[in-house]
Structures are given as C-alpha cells and as structure tokens.
Design a protein around this motif. Structure first.
Motif, PDB file in Angstrom:
ATOM      1  N   ALA A  98       0.832  -1.216   0.000  1.00 50.79           N
ATOM      2  CA  ALA A  98       0.000   0.000   0.000  1.00 50.79           C
ATOM      3  C   ALA A  98       0.859   1.256   0.000  1.00 50.79           C
ATOM      4  O   ALA A  98       0.585   2.223  -0.715  1.00 50.79           O
ATOM      5  CB  ALA A  98      -0.940  -0.016   1.217  1.00 50.79           C
ATOM      6  N   THR A  99       1.937   1.204   0.821  1.00 49.30           N
ATOM      7  CA  THR A  99       2.845   2.371   0.860  1.00 49.30           C
ATOM      8  C   THR A  99       3.505   2.591  -0.480  1.00 49.30           C
ATOM      9  O   THR A  99       3.581   3.718  -0.993  1.00 49.30           O
ATOM     10  CB  THR A  99       3.899   2.161   1.952  1.00 49.30           C
ATOM     11  OG1 THR A  99       3.243   1.959   3.207  1.00 49.30           O
ATOM     12  CG2 THR A  99       4.801   3.391   2.049  1.00 49.30           C
ATOM     13  N   VAL A 100       3.980   1.489  -1.066  1.00 47.16           N
ATOM     14  CA  VAL A 100       4.629   1.596  -2.379  1.00 47.16           C
ATOM     15  C   VAL A 100       3.646   2.084  -3.429  1.00 47.16           C
ATOM     16  O   VAL A 100       3.966   2.941  -4.268  1.00 47.16           O
ATOM     17  CB  VAL A 100       5.243   0.239  -2.766  1.00 47.16           C
ATOM     18  CG1 VAL A 100       5.717   0.260  -4.219  1.00 47.16           C
ATOM     19  CG2 VAL A 100       6.408  -0.091  -1.841  1.00 47.16           C
ATOM     20  N   ALA A 101       2.419   1.533  -3.408  1.00 48.17           N
ATOM     21  CA  ALA A 101       1.417   1.949  -4.402  1.00 48.17           C
ATOM     22  C   ALA A 101       1.048   3.419  -4.232  1.00 48.17           C
ATOM     23  O   ALA A 101       0.904   4.163  -5.212  1.00 48.17           O
ATOM     24  CB  ALA A 101       0.165   1.074  -4.280  1.00 48.17           C
ATOM     25  N   ALA A 102       0.891   3.854  -2.956  1.00 47.55           N
ATOM     26  CA  ALA A 102       0.549   5.265  -2.725  1.00 47.55           C
ATOM     27  C   ALA A 102       1.667   6.188  -3.197  1.00 47.55           C
ATOM     28  O   ALA A 102       1.431   7.201  -3.859  1.00 47.55           O
ATOM     29  CB  ALA A 102       0.254   5.492  -1.241  1.00 47.55           C
ATOM     30  N   ASP A 103       2.926   5.802  -2.831  1.00 47.47           N
ATOM     31  CA  ASP A 103       4.056   6.634  -3.281  1.00 47.47           C
ATOM     32  C   ASP A 103       4.168   6.639  -4.797  1.00 47.47           C
ATOM     33  O   ASP A 103       4.458   7.683  -5.410  1.00 47.47           O
ATOM     34  CB  ASP A 103       5.360   6.126  -2.655  1.00 47.47           C
ATOM     35  CG  ASP A 103       5.383   6.352  -1.155  1.00 47.47           C
ATOM     36  OD1 ASP A 103       4.611   7.225  -0.678  1.00 47.47           O
ATOM     37  OD2 ASP A 103       6.156   5.662  -0.450  1.00 47.47           O
ATOM     38  N   ARG A 104       3.947   5.467  -5.396  1.00 47.07           N
ATOM     39  CA  ARG A 104       4.034   5.403  -6.865  1.00 47.07           C
ATOM     40  C   ARG A 104       2.935   6.239  -7.517  1.00 47.07           C
ATOM     41  O   ARG A 104       3.180   6.967  -8.486  1.00 47.07           O
ATOM     42  CB  ARG A 104       3.916   3.955  -7.319  1.00 47.07           C
ATOM     43  CG  ARG A 104       4.045   3.777  -8.841  1.00 47.07           C
ATOM     44  CD  ARG A 104       3.871   2.329  -9.209  1.00 47.07           C
ATOM     45  NE  ARG A 104       4.916   1.518  -8.597  1.00 47.07           N
ATOM     46  CZ  ARG A 104       4.899   0.198  -8.549  1.00 47.07           C
ATOM     47  NH1 ARG A 104       3.891  -0.467  -9.070  1.00 47.07           N
ATOM     48  NH2 ARG A 104       5.887  -0.470  -7.969  1.00 47.07           N
ATOM     49  N   ALA A 105       1.701   6.174  -6.980  1.00 47.70           N
ATOM     50  CA  ALA A 105       0.605   6.974  -7.542  1.00 47.70           C
ATOM     51  C   ALA A 105       0.874   8.462  -7.371  1.00 47.70           C
ATOM     52  O   ALA A 105       0.645   9.260  -8.275  1.00 47.70           O
ATOM     53  CB  ALA A 105      -0.721   6.588  -6.871  1.00 47.70           C
ATOM     54  N   ARG A 106       1.388   8.832  -6.159  1.00 49.23           N
ATOM     55  CA  ARG A 106       1.705  10.251  -5.941  1.00 49.23           C
ATOM     56  C   ARG A 106       2.798  10.722  -6.887  1.00 49.23           C
ATOM     57  O   ARG A 106       2.740  11.827  -7.453  1.00 49.23           O
ATOM     58  CB  ARG A 106       2.134  10.460  -4.491  1.00 49.23           C
ATOM     59  CG  ARG A 106       2.362  11.942  -4.141  1.00 49.23           C
ATOM     60  CD  ARG A 106       2.615  12.136  -2.654  1.00 49.23           C
ATOM     61  NE  ARG A 106       3.806  11.441  -2.195  1.00 49.23           N
ATOM     62  CZ  ARG A 106       3.816  10.310  -1.501  1.00 49.23           C
ATOM     63  NH1 ARG A 106       2.669   9.730  -1.175  1.00 49.23           N
ATOM     64  NH2 ARG A 106       4.936   9.720  -1.123  1.00 49.23           N
TER      65      ARG A 106
ATOM     66  N   GLN B 151       4.463  13.661 -11.668  1.00 46.14           N
ATOM     67  CA  GLN B 151       5.088  13.668 -12.988  1.00 46.14           C
ATOM     68  C   GLN B 151       4.113  14.144 -14.058  1.00 46.14           C
ATOM     69  O   GLN B 151       4.486  14.891 -14.964  1.00 46.14           O
ATOM     70  CB  GLN B 151       5.600  12.267 -13.321  1.00 46.14           C
ATOM     71  CG  GLN B 151       6.829  11.863 -12.525  1.00 46.14           C
ATOM     72  CD  GLN B 151       7.290  10.459 -12.847  1.00 46.14           C
ATOM     73  OE1 GLN B 151       6.578   9.723 -13.552  1.00 46.14           O
ATOM     74  NE2 GLN B 151       8.447  10.073 -12.352  1.00 46.14           N
ATOM     75  N   ALA B 152       2.833  13.709 -13.987  1.00 45.21           N
ATOM     76  CA  ALA B 152       1.833  14.147 -14.973  1.00 45.21           C
ATOM     77  C   ALA B 152       1.596  15.651 -14.861  1.00 45.21           C
ATOM     78  O   ALA B 152       1.495  16.355 -15.874  1.00 45.21           O
ATOM     79  CB  ALA B 152       0.528  13.382 -14.756  1.00 45.21           C
ATOM     80  N   ALA B 153       1.513  16.140 -13.590  1.00 44.54           N
ATOM     81  CA  ALA B 153       1.314  17.592 -13.419  1.00 44.54           C
ATOM     82  C   ALA B 153       2.495  18.377 -13.953  1.00 44.54           C
ATOM     83  O   ALA B 153       2.336  19.413 -14.607  1.00 44.54           O
ATOM     84  CB  ALA B 153       1.087  17.900 -11.934  1.00 44.54           C
ATOM     85  N   PHE B 154       3.704  17.873 -13.676  1.00 47.95           N
ATOM     86  CA  PHE B 154       4.902  18.560 -14.195  1.00 47.95           C
ATOM     87  C   PHE B 154       4.921  18.544 -15.721  1.00 47.95           C
ATOM     88  O   PHE B 154       5.245  19.554 -16.355  1.00 47.95           O
ATOM     89  CB  PHE B 154       6.149  17.879 -13.626  1.00 47.95           C
ATOM     90  CG  PHE B 154       7.418  18.341 -14.271  1.00 47.95           C
ATOM     91  CD1 PHE B 154       7.935  19.602 -14.006  1.00 47.95           C
ATOM     92  CD2 PHE B 154       8.097  17.518 -15.166  1.00 47.95           C
ATOM     93  CE1 PHE B 154       9.104  20.024 -14.601  1.00 47.95           C
ATOM     94  CE2 PHE B 154       9.257  17.934 -15.770  1.00 47.95           C
ATOM     95  CZ  PHE B 154       9.764  19.200 -15.483  1.00 47.95           C
TER      96      PHE B 154
ATOM     97  N   TYR C 210      13.250   7.884  -2.866  1.00 52.03           N
ATOM     98  CA  TYR C 210      12.169   6.911  -2.702  1.00 52.03           C
ATOM     99  C   TYR C 210      12.640   5.506  -3.091  1.00 52.03           C
ATOM    100  O   TYR C 210      12.333   4.524  -2.417  1.00 52.03           O
ATOM    101  CB  TYR C 210      10.984   7.352  -3.553  1.00 52.03           C
ATOM    102  CG  TYR C 210       9.981   6.247  -3.797  1.00 52.03           C
ATOM    103  CD1 TYR C 210       9.123   5.818  -2.789  1.00 52.03           C
ATOM    104  CD2 TYR C 210       9.917   5.626  -5.046  1.00 52.03           C
ATOM    105  CE1 TYR C 210       8.221   4.802  -3.032  1.00 52.03           C
ATOM    106  CE2 TYR C 210       9.019   4.613  -5.272  1.00 52.03           C
ATOM    107  CZ  TYR C 210       8.164   4.207  -4.271  1.00 52.03           C
ATOM    108  OH  TYR C 210       7.281   3.210  -4.509  1.00 52.03           O
ATOM    109  N   LEU C 211      13.424   5.428  -4.177  1.00 50.69           N
ATOM    110  CA  LEU C 211      13.937   4.121  -4.599  1.00 50.69           C
ATOM    111  C   LEU C 211      14.871   3.542  -3.547  1.00 50.69           C
ATOM    112  O   LEU C 211      14.821   2.339  -3.232  1.00 50.69           O
ATOM    113  CB  LEU C 211      14.652   4.277  -5.948  1.00 50.69           C
ATOM    114  CG  LEU C 211      15.228   3.002  -6.560  1.00 50.69           C
ATOM    115  CD1 LEU C 211      14.132   1.977  -6.814  1.00 50.69           C
ATOM    116  CD2 LEU C 211      15.962   3.317  -7.869  1.00 50.69           C
ATOM    117  N   LEU C 212      15.717   4.429  -2.997  1.00 53.71           N
ATOM    118  CA  LEU C 212      16.632   3.946  -1.934  1.00 53.71           C
ATOM    119  C   LEU C 212      15.833   3.482  -0.714  1.00 53.71           C
ATOM    120  O   LEU C 212      16.160   2.449  -0.109  1.00 53.71           O
ATOM    121  CB  LEU C 212      17.600   5.062  -1.554  1.00 53.71           C
ATOM    122  CG  LEU C 212      18.586   5.500  -2.660  1.00 53.71           C
ATOM    123  CD1 LEU C 212      19.438   6.657  -2.168  1.00 53.71           C
ATOM    124  CD2 LEU C 212      19.470   4.330  -3.094  1.00 53.71           C
ATOM    125  N   ASP C 213      14.765   4.266  -0.359  1.00 56.35           N
ATOM    126  CA  ASP C 213      13.945   3.848   0.785  1.00 56.35           C
ATOM    127  C   ASP C 213      13.261   2.516   0.502  1.00 56.35           C
ATOM    128  O   ASP C 213      13.133   1.668   1.404  1.00 56.35           O
ATOM    129  CB  ASP C 213      12.890   4.925   1.081  1.00 56.35           C
ATOM    130  CG  ASP C 213      13.537   6.218   1.575  1.00 56.35           C
ATOM    131  OD1 ASP C 213      14.694   6.144   2.056  1.00 56.35           O
ATOM    132  OD2 ASP C 213      12.890   7.282   1.467  1.00 56.35           O
TER     133      ASP C 213
END
Length: 334
Positions: free
Chosen positions: A83-91, A96-99, A289-292
């Motif tokens: 769930a944490t990974v999915a939330a971070d990935r979605a965020r 990235q889409a907004a940028f 995030y990848l390192l975490d």
C-alpha cells in the motif's frame, strides 16, 4: 559463457529498477535495461538465483495459533508495504503528470511569445524602412525648396535688372528731352526735325517701356506662381512632418511593446528554470524513494530471516513428549 561485465549484482540492479517502475523483470526486459548486453542463459540463471535467495514462507509445521498469527503478521506487513509503495508510486505519477502538463503549457506560452516577438521585430523593421523613405522624401523636398528659393533669387535679380534698365531709359528720356529743348532754342528748324526724331525715338522708347512693363508683369505673375507653389510645398512638407511624427509615435509604441514582450519572455524563461529545478528535486525525491524502497526490501528480508529463525526455534521447542502440548517460548529472538 557470460560476457565480460555482466554479473549477478548488475542483474539484481536491473531487476530492482524494473520492479520500481512496476514492470515484470523478464529476461528480455532485464537485458534491455542492461543495454542489450549479456546472454539470456546467464541472465536467466542469475534471475533464478535471485528468486531463490528471496525469503519464502516456512514449510515447518507450527502450532495453528502461532502459524495464523505469523501468517497474518506477514500478510499485514506485505499489505502495508505494498500500500505504501502503491501510494508513493501513484503520488509520483500524479506529480510527474502535473509537471509534464505544466511543461507543455509553458512551452506553448513560450512559442506564442516567440511568434509575437518575431512579428514585433518585423513591424519594427517595416517602420524603420518607412522612416528611412520618409527621410529621403523630406530631403528631396528640402532640395526642391532650395532650388525654388534659388529660382526666386534669380527672378528677383532679373526684376532688379529690369528696373535698372527702366530707370536708365527714363534717364535717357530726360536727357533727350533736355537736349531737345536746347536744340529748339538754338535751331528752330532743326528742332522740328529733331523733335520729330525724338518723338519717334520716344514712341519707340515708350513701346520698349511698355514691353518691359509687360515682361515685368509676366515675371511678377511667374513670381506669384512660384510663391503659390512654394506655399503648396510648405503645406505638403508640414503634412509630411506630421505624418512622420505619427509614425515616430507608432514606432515608439512598437518599441515599448517589444520591451514588454521581452520582459514576458524573461518571466517565461525564469518560470522554465524554476520548473527545471522542481524537476530536479522530483528526480532526487524519486531517487530517495527508490533507496527507501530498497531499504524496506532489506528490512523485509531481515524480518523474513527472523521469521525463519522463529520457525526453527519453534521446531526445536516442539514437545519431546508425544502427548504433551508445546510450551510457548519466553521471548522471540530478534
């Protein structure tokens, strides 16, 4: 045989990168991530070894309550991690889409400003060309005015010469009349003849005087026409000067608009630099995030090892008596 430079650590790094992107670490995907180097057999062997190294659920038979607790704990930890990974990935994907959207908007704005700047430059060049043409026309009008002034001076000189000639003729007429009176007193006969001749000469002089006066009137008419033409040219010159002032004001306004467009382009450039800095920060956050995530995977592996040790300890603590129930350990090894 594997090529030089391909080892298990590189395969593991490529596999972790694909997993971080949410992709399946297949042989083709790992080989593409490695830059299409290494044999598929070697990559497949390393992937099997990495899969074998990952912790698996224990196969040792445990007490039902302890096994259910450990299973629920493992499932909860895995669900929380996913769930944490999915939330971070979605965020991260939303950011990235907004940028990307903001970058496209800024690029479109920059293109519009660039086109407006090019149009302003073209208008400025056209105004400069018109100003040069008007300056050339003004110089031509000045030259024509100078020539007309020279013609006027010459006409005035001619009029003065004609006036001098008329005065000279009048003086000659006076001298002739004086001589005629003198001759009449001395020579009566000759006086009549000379008087006749003088009358003829006087008529001729009067005719010449009338012709000179006619020429003078004609010259005066020409001079009046020259004055009227000069007034017309002066009016045209004033109109040209007024038009030139209007065009100069339009040119100044165009320059002011160019300066405004340049300021807007500078603001867009500053905004683009800010967005680039934000992108760099996003990349750094993604790297952290990848390192975490890697650290979380290491923690999960440590927990799996602890669970394995717990299973082994529980296996050792199984009842030595066939009928007695197993006793719970005093403390779990950490």
């Amino acid at each position: 045989m594997a090529r030089a430079g391909i080892n298990k650590a590189l395969v593991q790094h490529a596999r972790d990168t694909l997993l971080a992107r949410g992709l399946t670490p297949s042989i083709e995907a790992v080989r593409a991530e490695l830059g299409h180097t290494g044999s598929k057999t070697t990559i497949n062997r390393y992937l099997r070894e990495l899969t074998a190294d990952e912790p698996r659920p224990p196969t040792v038979r445990l007490d039902e309550e302890l096994q259910a607790y450990i299973g629920s704990l493992a499932q909860r930890l895995a669900a929380d991690a996913q769930a944490t990974v999915a939330a971070d990935r979605a965020r991260l994907e939303r950011q990235q889409a907004a940028f990307q959207h903001q970058r496209e908007v800024n690029q479109a704005r920059y293109d519009e400003l660039h086109k407006a700047h090019q149009l302003a430059l073209q208008e400025r060049q056209a105004a400069t060309t018109r100003e040069q043409r008007l300056n050339e026309r003004l110089q031509q009008l000045d030259g024509g005015l100078h020539r007309l002034q020279e013609v006027e001076v010459r006409q005035l000189q001619l009029l003065e010469e004609r006036a001098n000639q008329i005065r000279s003729l009048e003086e000659k007429h006076l001298h002739a009349r004086a001589a005629l009176e003198h001759y009449r007193e001395q020579h009566v006969r000759q006086r009549q003849e000379e008087l006749s001749r003088n009358d003829v000469q006087l008529q001729q002089l009067q005719q010449e005087l009338r012709r000179a006066q006619d020429r003078l009137m004609a010259k005066q008419e020409e001079l009046a026409q020259v004055y009227r033409e000069l007034e017309r040219l002066s009016a045209e010159q004033q109109a040209r000067n007024l038009e030139l002032r209007h065009q100069s004001q339009a040119l100044q306004q165009g320059r002011a608009e160019c300066e405004q467009l340049a300021a807007a382009m500078q603001q867009a450039h500053d905004r683009q630099q800010t967005l680039q800095r934000d992108a760099s920060e996003m990349r750094e956050r993604a790297h952290r995030y990848l390192l975490d995530r890697r650290q979380d995977r290491r923690d999960l592996r440590d927990m799996a090892r602890q669970l394995t040790l717990l299973h082994r300890l529980l296996a050792r603590l199984e009842p030595r008596d066939g009928n007695s129930s197993p006793t719970e350990p005093d403390a779990l090894p950490m």
